[in-house]
Design a protein around this motif. Structure first.
Motif, mmCIF file in Angstrom:
data_model
loop_
_atom_site.group_PDB
_atom_site.id
_atom_site.type_symbol
_atom_site.label_atom_id
_atom_site.label_comp_id
_atom_site.label_asym_id
_atom_site.label_seq_id
_atom_site.Cartn_x
_atom_site.Cartn_y
_atom_site.Cartn_z
ATOM 1 N N GLY A 128 44.746 51.505 31.273
ATOM 2 C CA GLY A 128 45.830 52.473 31.247
ATOM 3 C C GLY A 128 45.417 53.897 30.951
ATOM 4 N N ARG A 129 44.132 54.203 31.089
ATOM 5 C CA ARG A 129 43.682 55.568 30.846
ATOM 6 C C ARG A 129 42.636 55.970 31.883
ATOM 7 N N VAL A 130 42.423 57.268 31.988
ATOM 8 C CA VAL A 130 41.405 57.799 32.903
ATOM 9 C C VAL A 130 40.051 57.708 32.212
ATOM 10 N N LEU A 131 39.064 57.181 32.934
ATOM 11 C CA LEU A 131 37.726 57.059 32.382
ATOM 12 C C LEU A 131 36.737 57.780 33.307
ATOM 13 N N PRO A 132 36.103 58.861 32.833
ATOM 14 C CA PRO A 132 35.131 59.602 33.647
ATOM 15 C C PRO A 132 33.752 58.960 33.602
ATOM 16 N N GLN B 119 26.810 67.954 30.325
ATOM 17 C CA GLN B 119 27.702 69.093 30.157
ATOM 18 C C GLN B 119 29.019 68.890 30.906
ATOM 19 N N SER B 120 28.933 68.448 32.164
ATOM 20 C CA SER B 120 30.149 68.258 32.958
ATOM 21 C C SER B 120 31.039 67.185 32.340
ATOM 22 N N LEU B 121 30.416 66.104 31.890
ATOM 23 C CA LEU B 121 31.182 65.015 31.302
ATOM 24 C C LEU B 121 31.887 65.471 30.024
ATOM 25 N N ARG B 122 31.167 66.186 29.176
ATOM 26 C CA ARG B 122 31.774 66.664 27.932
ATOM 27 C C ARG B 122 32.862 67.692 28.218
ATOM 28 N N TYR B 123 32.622 68.556 29.196
ATOM 29 C CA TYR B 123 33.627 69.556 29.567
ATOM 30 C C TYR B 123 34.912 68.876 30.036
ATOM 31 N N PHE B 124 34.771 67.898 30.904
ATOM 32 C CA PHE B 124 35.937 67.201 31.451
ATOM 33 C C PHE B 124 36.700 66.471 30.345
ATOM 34 N N LEU C 183 40.248 63.478 26.501
ATOM 35 C CA LEU C 183 39.890 62.066 26.609
ATOM 36 C C LEU C 183 38.977 61.673 25.454
ATOM 37 N N SER C 184 39.178 60.491 24.944
ATOM 38 C CA SER C 184 38.411 60.033 23.780
ATOM 39 C C SER C 184 37.156 59.259 24.151
ATOM 40 N N LEU C 185 36.996 58.946 25.448
ATOM 41 C CA LEU C 185 35.846 58.144 25.846
ATOM 42 C C LEU C 185 35.384 58.508 27.249
ATOM 43 N N GLY C 186 34.071 58.557 27.422
ATOM 44 C CA GLY C 186 33.453 58.737 28.724
ATOM 45 C C GLY C 186 32.309 57.755 28.870
ATOM 46 N N VAL C 187 31.775 57.626 30.088
ATOM 47 C CA VAL C 187 30.687 56.676 30.339
ATOM 48 C C VAL C 187 29.579 57.357 31.122
ATOM 49 N N ARG C 188 28.374 57.105 30.697
ATOM 50 C CA ARG C 188 27.194 57.521 31.445
ATOM 51 C C ARG C 188 26.486 56.255 31.886
ATOM 52 N N THR C 189 26.144 56.168 33.159
ATOM 53 C CA THR C 189 25.400 55.012 33.643
ATOM 54 C C THR C 189 24.075 55.496 34.211
ATOM 55 N N SER C 190 23.008 54.828 33.816
ATOM 56 C CA SER C 190 21.663 55.303 34.145
ATOM 57 C C SER C 190 20.674 54.154 34.003
ATOM 58 N N ASP D 213 27.880 59.569 20.530
ATOM 59 C CA ASP D 213 29.204 59.928 20.013
ATOM 60 C C ASP D 213 30.275 59.108 20.742
ATOM 61 N N ASN D 214 31.113 59.787 21.539
ATOM 62 C CA ASN D 214 32.192 59.083 22.246
ATOM 63 C C ASN D 214 31.857 58.836 23.716
ATOM 64 N N ILE D 215 30.584 58.789 24.025
ATOM 65 C CA ILE D 215 30.135 58.505 25.396
ATOM 66 C C ILE D 215 29.311 57.219 25.387
ATOM 67 N N GLU D 216 29.808 56.193 26.052
ATOM 68 C CA GLU D 216 29.084 54.935 26.165
ATOM 69 C C GLU D 216 28.039 55.028 27.272
ATOM 70 N N VAL D 217 26.875 54.454 27.037
ATOM 71 C CA VAL D 217 25.822 54.389 28.045
ATOM 72 C C VAL D 217 25.744 52.957 28.553
ATOM 73 N N VAL D 218 25.978 52.797 29.841
ATOM 74 C CA VAL D 218 25.945 51.477 30.477
ATOM 75 C C VAL D 218 24.828 51.488 31.518
ATOM 76 N N PRO D 219 23.872 50.578 31.457
ATOM 77 C CA PRO D 219 22.800 50.550 32.457
ATOM 78 C C PRO D 219 23.354 50.375 33.864
ATOM 79 N N LEU D 220 22.684 50.951 34.826
ATOM 80 C CA LEU D 220 23.102 50.798 36.223
ATOM 81 C C LEU D 220 23.195 49.328 36.610
#
Length: 444
Positions: A381-385, A397-402, A408-415, A423-430
């Motif tokens: 029920g929420r937008v997840l970048p 930078q773009s993720l934090r800016y958005f 938004l309280s949560l973002g995801v980086r996949t790599s 902090d509030n950015i989860e890292v999920v392996p590709l």
């Protein structure tokens, strides 16, 4: 070659077991394994009958207004010598786009002969359905099929324990470094050869990258040969040029003039839209990302285009697959933006098969600098970048800016990194991205 299990098998079996079953349209690009999946389902029936309506034009008359669904099945029984019996026989109408009357007849199977299991599919089905937009609303069910996902590929190559370990991992329980390295190694292989069923089967049976590349070459050529069948009013060479341009442009807004600077944009758009309809190209459309649904605030003037399959993309670009597998240099994965394409493909492959999913991104272009979010998805029920990185480093930078702009309280980086959190950015392996889409590996 032996059939390799697919996730779609469970979907098809559930359809076969359903009490309120409707005729099924199995939809997807050519060569993604639709017919093979139906044949595999057919093994669970007492009888299986397959009619290729492209080859059997002599049977098209069966689907005109003179015959009821039961009469059609009775005639097919006589012609094929195989009894078409409700509850005991699975009937496949393949290449159904060559007989529009057969497409229209499907609705009557639901209304007058619902006890008969019937599936229809076709290599150019979407083009036929474009001219029949309401042929069977509420009376025919659609299921969408795509190339192998990474999770399917992992299981197909015998790495079942690795697949289970990836699914069990999370931010709080990352994979052991050795297992993480093995998962990334397999991911590199998948990026190189892709998930087209024939390529996957070739690798499973031969372990030969050379043989896989031969199959990919044949697939690319066969798709190009099909272009002349897509739309008569569009030059097939222009469609081929547009397809290559999608592979070449990789990242960022798709620039139509790069396909052919001498033609009007509208003409080139028509060629690209044809590739989208064929399922060979997946559009990623800009949305404001202010809320849900994501499709409510789209701006199609900014659209990225990605390929259906990373293996096909690398083959068209002439990249050296050894770079992906043997080198730790992340520049190899950056070529052709394969990481970004992989993530978009996995979103599509791991979405519900009962509707055609859309891909969304976000872009800001101003004097003080650009900002871009690779993908936006809906989660609980929420937008997840989502930010995609091909390596293990890079600013966000773009993720934090958005996240700040949209509160938004949560973002995801996949790599290529292991599970972790900034902090509030989860890292999920590709390699775990497909699981994440299916609701695994996350703490929300």
């Amino acid at each position: 070659m032996n059939y390799i299990k697919r996730t779609i098998d469970n979907v098809l079996q559930a359809w076969a077991n359903s009490y309120n079953r409707k005729p099924l349209l199995l939809r997807g690009a050519r060569q993604v394994g639709k017919t093979s999946a139906v044949r595999n389902l057919g093994k669970r029936f007492e009888n299986y009958v397959e009619i290729d309506l492209n080859e059997r034009t002599d049977l098209h008359y069966l689907f005109d207004s003179r015959f009821t669904p039961q009469q059609i099945c009775d005639n097919i029984s006589v012609i094929t010598g195989i009894s078409v019996i409700p509850g005991k026989t699975l009937l496949l109408l393949d290449e159904i786009q060559s007989c529009p009357d057969a497409i229209n007849k499907l609705r009557y199977f639901y209304e007058k002969y619902p006890e008969q299991h019937i599936i229809a599919t076709g290599s150019l089905l979407e083009f036929a359905l474009e001219d029949l937009p309401s042929f069977g609303v509420g009376r025919v069910e659609s299921v969408y099929m795509y190339p192998f996902s990474f999770n399917e590929f992992t299981n197909a190559t015998g790495n079942v324990q690795l697949s289970s370990a990836i699914e069990a991992a999370s931010i709080d329980k990352p994979l052991h470094d050795v297992v993480h390295a093995k998962a990334n190694e397999l991911l590199r292989l998948f990026l190189a050869i892709g998930g087209m069923p024939e390529v996957v089967a070739t690798y499973v049976n031969t372990q030969s990258l050379f043989e896989c590349q031969k199959v990919l070459s044949t697939l690319v050529d066969s798709y190009k040969d099909d272009f002349v069948k897509y739309r008569r009013r569009i030059n097939s060479s222009l469609i081929a040029d547009a397809w290559l341009s999608v592979a070449e442009q990789g990242q960022g807004k798709f620039i139509y003039s790069r396909v052919n600077g001498e033609l009007r944009t509208e003409v080139i758009k028509r060629a690209v839209e044809t590739l989208v309809l064929a399922g060979l190209v997946l559009p990623v459309v800009h949305t404001s990302g202010n809320g849900l649904p994501l499709g409510a605030e789209v701006n199609r003037k900014y659209t990225r285009m990605i390929m259906l399959d990373t293996g096909i993309a690398q083959k068209m670009l002439g990249l050296n697959v050894v770079d992906y597998i043997s080198s730790e240099d992340t520049k190899a994965i950056n070529r052709g933006a394969l990481a970004e394409q992989f993530v978009g493909q996995e979103i599509i492959k791991n979405a519900s098969p009962y509707s055609k999913p859309s891909l969304y991104c976000w872009h800001r272009e101003e004097k003080d600098g650009n900002a871009e979010i690779d993908y936006l998805i809906e989660r609980d029920g929420r937008v997840l970048p989502i930010e995609v990185k091909a390596g293990t480093t890079g600013s966000m930078q773009s993720l934090r800016y958005f996240m700040k702009a949209k509160k938004l309280s949560l973002g995801v980086r996949t790599s290529l990194e292991n599970f972790s959190k900034y902090d509030n950015i989860e890292v999920v392996p590709l390699y775990a991205w497909g699981n994440y889409i299916r609701g695994k590996n996350h703490t929300l």
